[in-house]
Enzyme design. Structure first.
Site, PDB file in Angstrom:
ATOM      1  N   ASP A  53      35.490  35.589  30.105  1.00 16.13           N
ATOM      2  CA  ASP A  53      36.063  35.868  31.420  1.00 16.13           C
ATOM      3  C   ASP A  53      35.719  37.315  31.790  1.00 16.13           C
ATOM      4  O   ASP A  53      35.193  38.062  30.951  1.00 16.13           O
ATOM      5  CB  ASP A  53      37.586  35.688  31.320  1.00 16.13           C
ATOM      6  CG  ASP A  53      38.256  35.569  32.679  1.00 16.13           C
ATOM      7  OD1 ASP A  53      37.554  35.565  33.695  1.00 16.13           O
ATOM      8  OD2 ASP A  53      39.492  35.476  32.704  1.00 16.13           O
ATOM      9  N   ASP A  93      39.541  32.272  40.109  1.00 18.98           N
ATOM     10  CA  ASP A  93      40.986  32.219  40.324  1.00 18.98           C
ATOM     11  C   ASP A  93      41.340  31.670  41.695  1.00 18.98           C
ATOM     12  O   ASP A  93      41.598  32.410  42.637  1.00 18.98           O
ATOM     13  CB  ASP A  93      41.570  33.618  40.134  1.00 18.98           C
ATOM     14  CG  ASP A  93      41.290  34.136  38.719  1.00 18.98           C
ATOM     15  OD1 ASP A  93      40.878  33.312  37.869  1.00 18.98           O
ATOM     16  OD2 ASP A  93      41.470  35.326  38.471  1.00 18.98           O
TER      17      ASP A  93
END
Lengths: 526, 934
Positions: free
Chosen positions: B522, B599
């Site tokens: 990430d 996200d």
């Protein structure tokens, strides 16, 4: 060697018999018999198929009953004999999927080339039995502790109940005393002025108060009458207790006159009512006379005095009678309680009339007395309220949580120490700087099947940008009260795993649940 | 994921619900080179770039020539190469730069030196017009004044470079030698003075918010306009939360005002319907019109902006029609990059599938994943300890929901120190992993490229000592904030850093991991909480001070991803296909592993945008992508959750994920009927796993994505050219996810001429064109296209591994000509033995009421093929369902491989017209059998 051979043979024998219909409890083999023409009906009756289609690795029956030994139907169950342990059912998806299922310790669920599952039932069974024994032992210890909690709770409840009765009685007494004092105060106050209207009102109040007293006395009297009536019927005739016998005699005698006496009282009350209404009319008339003040007529006082007279007569009769019929051991208590109540009317009267025109000090004194009495009643009321609240609280099926209320336990989880007081508050304390965060106050029990095994504490300090903190405590049976583990699965929602004897259940119940569990393929993480 | 971090922490007040902070990210006019190049285009009169005829040299497959900027007299070099498979490469660089321009990224992006292809012949006219005849239908025409390169097919222009003359190449210079461009300025009193031109601004220093970019190399950007002649639509260039067919970017109704931007950034709660850059960047654009597709790959990893405008179709304007004839809409694009050299590939298709194959040949095939990667993944920020992990694992079984992978976000680490565990929470990680492994399940744990600057932390100690971090211009380690607080970033561009990183995944170094543990990268854009645009400053240095970050920004994520995957691959003696999910990406990422759309938010609009976003990845050669289900931020309604699971069932990467501030929402926690609906859709995913796996193999071999835009499958139907709310999985399944609240019906466009069969009822729809269909909560409209055979595994297991030996159901969706075919690919599902031939590719054919199969292995007689078939031949076809069967057959005759004939039972449903053949008992991979319906 011999033992080994024997077990081999046994295993072989088991295999042969179990292979009849793979995945079926041998007791249910009968359900799988073919019809005469070699057909077989799905267990739900929905379809007739060839008997050969049973366990042919193709799902024919909507209920999955034709494939108990394969994974072909999504909704069937596979039976593991698990010799040496307890039998189990697993779901069809777990058959021949390359996983040696926990629940199927005999390895019978896997016959594919993916994996070989050894028979582990002997050791699994041993471990299981050992665990069961341990569980039984700890459960028993827990149960004993729980029994103690329950006994203590019962004692507490009894105590509260007694306290409740006493308080209720006391409040009645104190209240009537308070009313009396209020009446006196009113009289004094009215005397200190010449306001006739106030006097009239004060007299009206007097009458009302007395009437109230009469009604209460009547109620008390009826209560006593019932007690004695019950004693008459229920006392043990084999005990020739003279005191009891004499009480019953006195009661019988009292009862012969009671009805006529009661009629008198009612008549008097009706009379008072009539007089009062007349007086009210007069008062109304007075009020209509545009503020003109007249001297109070003697006649307006008369019914009041009449009423009082009746009450005094009644009280005297009652006391006389009670004194004669009550067993000695109750006599003093009852009489002590009753005399002030019944006679109270007389003393203030003396005070009032002796004093003539009262002065400021008298008023002040009377006010103080009244206020004291009022405070006393109020404090008794709140005491009663508290006892009532205590009694109304849900402390569990057998009040097992009562003695644990506000018992606190804590657990050091490294960064924080978590605490919880049963039915009280929960906190998180930093181990670095000792700052304490409120996690919530007990709100409710929230277990599904076992309501009291889950305690929810809510309305803790609000998280930054999040909800109010809360605690869900899941409690398992144990001898001690203790926090095993604290976690925060969602932000600011804390889960406690705890032990307490309060949730222990009797052996039978536990075993029943264990058996139920073994039929669903749930893997207990050990 | 990007959570509330230090920088934003101070800004966000009140609830978490907010929106993207546009101010945190640059617009074109805040990015010096974008502003300059847009202005250049807007004010251009005549292009100063001329091809020097005398410098032209031609080979059998290439052209070389110099280009002169007649304004500056700077010389550039042009190289045009013709490559195999309808591909060409055009490179333009400074002839004599004062120092090298960054050109090393090709070694990370391309899998090798592209193979050249000889042309038929070439000629140069007297005025320097060069014509390259690629083949009988295709040619390239290079005009010299100004330089202009046109690709033609059948003498029709297809792609034209520098069509509008926007080509601009800023040569390297020193500040001292730079002569500012001066322009006249009229003062109010009428006097005239010479002042520096607007274009002189931001050349040597550029300020954005509180950051100042020192730009020691000054201006070094370049730009080119590219026209797609007669193409009404262009696609690709992810990552943007935009439509599949790209919008115009120079204002106007329904258009954007800013160019599409490619600059990997971590955008908090990114806006939908916007050209702003997101986590990934792939500069691949496809254009499509009826009958032809073309594409370009702008190989450059620096910040890039792309303007798109369309010429008006002359259809509606009689005067223009009269003068020019009926000219269709063309799409004109303008590409602007901050640094490096111009290195462009042109693809002439002729179809989108051809272009993706051509592109894959350059940048590498999509990785063949392990089977588990296609299953359902369960993630949350965070599963808090090993007990939690195993409880969630157990709940899936208790609730009969299949899943393959459980994930751990950053909280599993010891204070965000990657390669460590928070031991009190995970005292026995290996034990936990074994429990998962018993059921064939995996664990994926997060490892980010930022390294905590902590003492007594081996990773940081080694990286510091060995100079493995990105550096500041002064040569010291670059330090900034991310999850762990003060951190430094591994310099993957530097070979020794890359190799060191790989090794950290060995089991002896990364304690607490074993074979069923895989990795998630990430924050690798890289995300820097206190950096400009939440990323690293452009002046930071890579590879021992050799290159500024500016020149390669978009490459960073891809290299961190690749280094991690290499490490996971190399940690075992028998290499297994690594699974590494990345958020940032670049061209070539398809070789490494999946990405996800970052996200997103649990709302209906975000669900809607998953389709165009994933389809855009598909169109840009990134076939394996997905979106967080059912939205990362905020709490979904039960309905949204169910609908999102239904949609994701048909999207390539399928992972449930949740922000730490949300309620738990594992699918088994839903109340009825949502729980059963979600269970059903998970099961449908698993029933189709082998179908998906076969499509992944196709992506690996051909570059064709699994999830396809309608226009890829129906390239001649103009109605579907911009359609992105329905899509195809392979060529067999049409899907129209429900993406609005409370909907119980929707419009589906039934393209093509084949019948469509409802995947749930198996009934033929007999519809073409747009129709309203029922879509109650338990139904996602999905249809089998007639002509296909779909392999399904209908035994519901708890994980994909548990399905390995399960028999198949073949669903035969009869075409209008009663013919159908389909393929099934199988291998060991985890190692690379398939690359040595250990696999089976079987084609099923249904012709004239007879079903048979054909071995499609590349080398049928090879030992590897025979061995594989032998070891898997017991896997059988347990059921055949023939859809659209008009009447009950008299019987079914199965002839097995030994010639033995049997007549299996069958049922025929007169209402659905489905014929079901019970257990023909034939192998799914050993061909030679035949099933006849008579």
């Amino acid at each position: 060697m011999v033992a080994l051979k024997l077990s081999c043979i046994l295993a072989a024998v088991t295999l042969v018999s179990a292979s009849n219909i793979r995945g079926v409890d041998p007791e249910k083999y009968d359900l799988y018999n073919p019809s005469r023409d070699g057909q077989w009906t799905c267990l739900d009756g929905s379809k007739v198929i060839s008997h050969n289609a049973i366990n042919d690795d193709y799902c024919d029956c909507p209920d999955g009953s034709d494939e108990p030994g394969t994974s072909a139907c999504p909704n069937s169950l596979f039976y593991c004999v698990n010799e040496g342990h307890i039998p189990a059912y697993i779901k069809s998806y777990a058959v021949n999927d390359g996983v040696c299922d926990e629940a199927c310790c005999d390895g019978s669920d896997e016959t594919s080339s993916l994996i070989h599952c050894p028979n582990r039932c002997k050791e699994v069974g041993e471990t299981y039995r050992e665990q069961q024994a341990n569980l039984k032992q700890s459960t028993q210890a827990g149960l004993a502790a729980k029994a103690q909690l329950i006994t203590e709770a019962q004692d507490q409840i009894t105590q509260w109940e007694e306290q409740e009765t006493i308080l209720q009685d006391e409040i009645i007494l104190k209240k009537s005393n308070m009313l009396k004092l209020q009446r006196e105060l009113n009289i004094l106050e009215s005397k200190s002025t010449t306001n006739k209207k106030a006097k009239c009102q004060s007299d009206g109040l007097d009458v009302a108060t007395l009437k109230h007293d009469i009604v209460i006395l009547q109620k008390e009297l009826d209560g006593l009458k019932d007690i004695l009536a019950e004693m008459k019927v229920k006392h043990n005739h084999n005990f020739h207790d003279m005191a009891v016998k004499s009480a019953i005699f006195g009661y019988d005698e009292f009862m012969t006159r009671y009805e006529s006496m009661k009629a008198n009282i009612e008549q008097d009350l009706a009379h008072i009512d009539a007089e009062v209404s007349v007086q009210e009319e007069i008062e109304e008339e007075l009020a209509e006379e545009e503020g003109e003040e007249t001297v109070v007529e003697e006649s307006t006082e008369e019914p009041v005095d009449e009423g009082k007279k009746h009450i005094h007569t009644l009280a005297d009769t009652l006391l006389e009678k009670l004194e004669s019929i009550l067993p000695t051991k109750y006599k003093n208590t009852v009489m002590d309680a009753l005399i002030p109540l019944l006679k109270k009317d007389e003393q203030p009267k003396e005070n009032n009339f002796d004093g003539g025109i009262s002065n400021e000090a008298d008023v002040e004194n009377a006010r103080k007395l009244f206020q004291n009495a009022e405070n006393e009643v109020n404090s008794l009321n709140s005491e009663l309220e508290k006892v009532k609240q205590d009694l109304a609280v849900d402390y569990g099926k057998d009040k097992e949580w009562l003695k644990l209320k506000d018992v606190c336990v804590e657990k050091d989880e490294g960064e924080y120490t978590y605490s919880l007081c049963f039915l009280g508050d929960a906190y998180q304390k930093s181990n670095k700087d000792s700052t304490r965060t409120f996690l919530g106050k007990f709100e409710k029990f929230d277990g599904d099947k076992d309501l009291y095994k889950v305690h929810v504490h809510t309305h803790g300090t609000r998280c930054w940008n999040g909800p109010e903190r809360s605690v869900k405590a899941k409690i398992e049976c144990g001898l001690k009260n203790e926090i095993l583990e604290v976690s925060e699965p969602e932000k600011c929602e804390y889960h406690y795993r705890m032990l307490s004897p309060a949730v222990c259940q009797s052996d039978d119940k536990v075993q029943q649940q264990q058996t139920e569990k073994s039929f669903i393929p749930i893997h207990e993480e050990l | 994921e990007m959570k509330l971090h230090f920088g934003l922490l101070l800004l966000v007040v009140g609830t978490l619900v907010s929106a993207m902070k546009f101010d945190d990210f640059k617009k074109c006019d805040q990015s010096g080179f974008c502003k300059r190049n847009r202005a250049y285009a807007d004010t251009l009169s005549v292009s100063p770039y001329l091809l020097l005829k005398d410098t032209i040299s031609l080979s059998s497959s290439s052209v070389h020539a110099d280009i002169k900027n007649t304004d500056t007299n700077i010389l550039l070099t042009l190289d045009l190469q013709l490559l195999k498979d309808n591909t060409a490469r055009i490179r333009i660089n400074e002839k004599e730069p004062i120092k090298p321009r960054y050109d090393e990224h090709a070694k990370f992006t391309l899998v090798g030196e592209p193979e050249q292809k000889d042309m038929l012949h070439s000629d140069i006219s007297d005025n320097g017009l060069i014509t390259l005849h690629i083949d009988n239908t295709r040619k390239v025409v290079i005009s010299p004044q100004p330089v202009r390169i046109e690709f033609l097919v059948n003498n029709e222009p297809v792609i034209t470079l520098n069509d509008r003359g926007f080509f601009n190449f800023e040569h390297l210079r020193t500040k001292e030698s730079h002569v500012p461009k001066m322009v006249e300025k009229k003062n109010e009193d009428g006097s005239v003075e010479m002042v520096q031109a607007d274009s002189e601004k931001d050349l040597w220093e550029e300020t954005f918010k509180t950051w100042t970019d020192p730009k020691p190399n000054g201006p070094e950007s370049f730009a080119l306009d590219i026209t797609f002649n007669g193409f009404p639509h262009v696609y690709g260039i992810p990552e943007h939360a935009s439509s599949l067919a790209l919008k115009e970017t120079r204002g106007g109704q329904g258009n954007y005002d800013d160019p599409y931007r490619l600059y990997n950034t971590d955008v908090f709660e990114y806006a939908l319907d916007s050209p702003t850059s997101l986590y990934g960047a792939v500069p691949l654009m496809l254009a499509h019109k009826k009958g032809l597709s073309a594409g370009i790959f702008w190989m450059n990893p620096s910040e890039t902006w792309i303007d798109i405008v369309k010429t008006k179709s002359s259809d509606s304007d009689p005067i223009i029609q009269k003068v020019f004839g009926n000219r269709p809409t063309s799409t004109q694009t303008h590409w602007m990059s901050e640094a490096g050299v111009l290195d462009l590939f042109v693809f002439l298709g002729p179809t989108t599938k051809d272009i993706l194959r051509q592109y894959s040949a350059l940048t590498g095939p999509a990785a063949m994943p392990q089977m588990f990667a296609i299953g359902y993944h369960q993630c949350r920020w965070n599963y808090i300890n090993q007990r939690d992990v195993l409880e969630v694992d157990g709940k899936f079984d208790e609730n009969d929901m299949p899943y393959d992978v459980i994930w751990l976000d950053i909280e599993y680490t010891d204070e965000k120190k990657y390669f460590t565990w928070d031991e009190p929470k995970f005292p026995d990680a290996i034990g936990m992993e074994k429990v998962l492994d018993n059921k064939g399940r995996k664990l994926v744990i997060i490892v980010d490229p930022h390294i905590k600057r902590a003492d007594n932390y081996r990773i940081a100690d080694e990286a510091k000592a060995q100079d493995l971090f990105i550096k500041k211009p002064d040569g010291k380690d670059y330090e900034a904030w991310c999850w762990p607080g003060q951190s430094s970033w591994v310099d993957f561009i530097q070979e020794k850093s890359y190799n060191w990183w790989k090794k950290q995944f060995s089991f002896d170094l990364f304690k607490g991991t074993r074979e069923n543990v895989h990795i998630w990268n990430d924050m690798n854009e890289p995300s820097v909480f206190n950096g400009p645009e939440i990323t690293i400053q452009k002046e930071m240095m890579h590879d021992g001070g050799k290159w500024e970050h500016r020149v390669l920004h978009n490459l960073y994520a891809g290299l961190s991803h690749a280094a991690t995957a290499d490490g996971v691959r190399e940690r075992t003696a028998v290499q297994k296909r690594p699974f590494v999910l990345s958020r940032g990406y670049y061209a070539g990422t398809q070789r490494v592993g999946p990405i996800w759309t970052g996200d997103n938010i649990a709302n209906w609009e975000s669900l809607k945008y998953t389709n165009p976003m994933i389809l855009s990845n598909s169109m840009a050669g990134i076939p394996f992508s997905g979106a967080d289900v059912p939205g990362f931020f905020e709490n979904p309604t039960p309905e949204l959750l169910s609908r999102w699971y239904q949609a994701a069932t048909y999207q390539p990467f399928f992972r449930g994920h949740a922000h730490i501030d949300t309620k738990r929402r594992e699918p088994y926690l839903s109340a009825e009927p949502y729980k059963s609906i979600t269970r059903d859709t998970l099961r449908e995913r698993y029933a189709l796993l082998s179908f998906w796996y076969t499509l992944f193999f196709e992506a690996y071999k051909q570059g064709t994505p699994m999830m396809r835009p309608m226009m890829m499958e129906f390239p001649n139907d103009e109605n579907v050219f911009t359609m992105d709310d329905q899509f195809m999985v392979g060529s067999a399944i049409l899907v129209k996810p429900i993406t609005s609240e409370g909907s119980t019906s929707t419009q589906v466009y039934f393209a093509g001429e084949q019948p469509w069969y409802n995947t749930k009822t198996l009934v033929a729809e007999n519809k073409q064109g747009l129709h309203t269909v029922e879509a109650p909560l338990d139904t996602i409209p999905a249809y089998y296209q007639g002509g296909n055979i779909i392999p399904r595994r209908e035994r519901i297991r708890r994980s994909s591994v548990a399905m390995r030996l399960d028999p198949f159901t073949l669903v035969i969706a009869k075409g209008k000509d009663a013919i159908a075919q389909g393929q099934l690919y199988m291998d060991d599902e985890e190692t690379y033995s398939f690359q040595k031939g250990q696999y089976a590719l079987t084609q099923f054919n249904f012709v004239e009421n007879q079903l048979s199969c054909q071995n499609m292995h590349e080398d049928i007689t090879s030992q590897a093929s025979l061995d594989f078939i032998k070891s898997h031949q017991s896997i059988r076809i347990e059921r055949v369902q023939i859809l659209g069967q008009s009447q009950a057959p008299r019987g079914i005759r199965v002839t097995d491989v030994r010639g033995v004939v049997t007549e299996p039972d069958f049922t025929f449903d007169t209402t659905t017209h489905v014929l079901t053949i019970k257990d023909p008992k034939v192998s799914v991979i050993q061909c030679g059998w035949n099933i006849a319906v008579y």
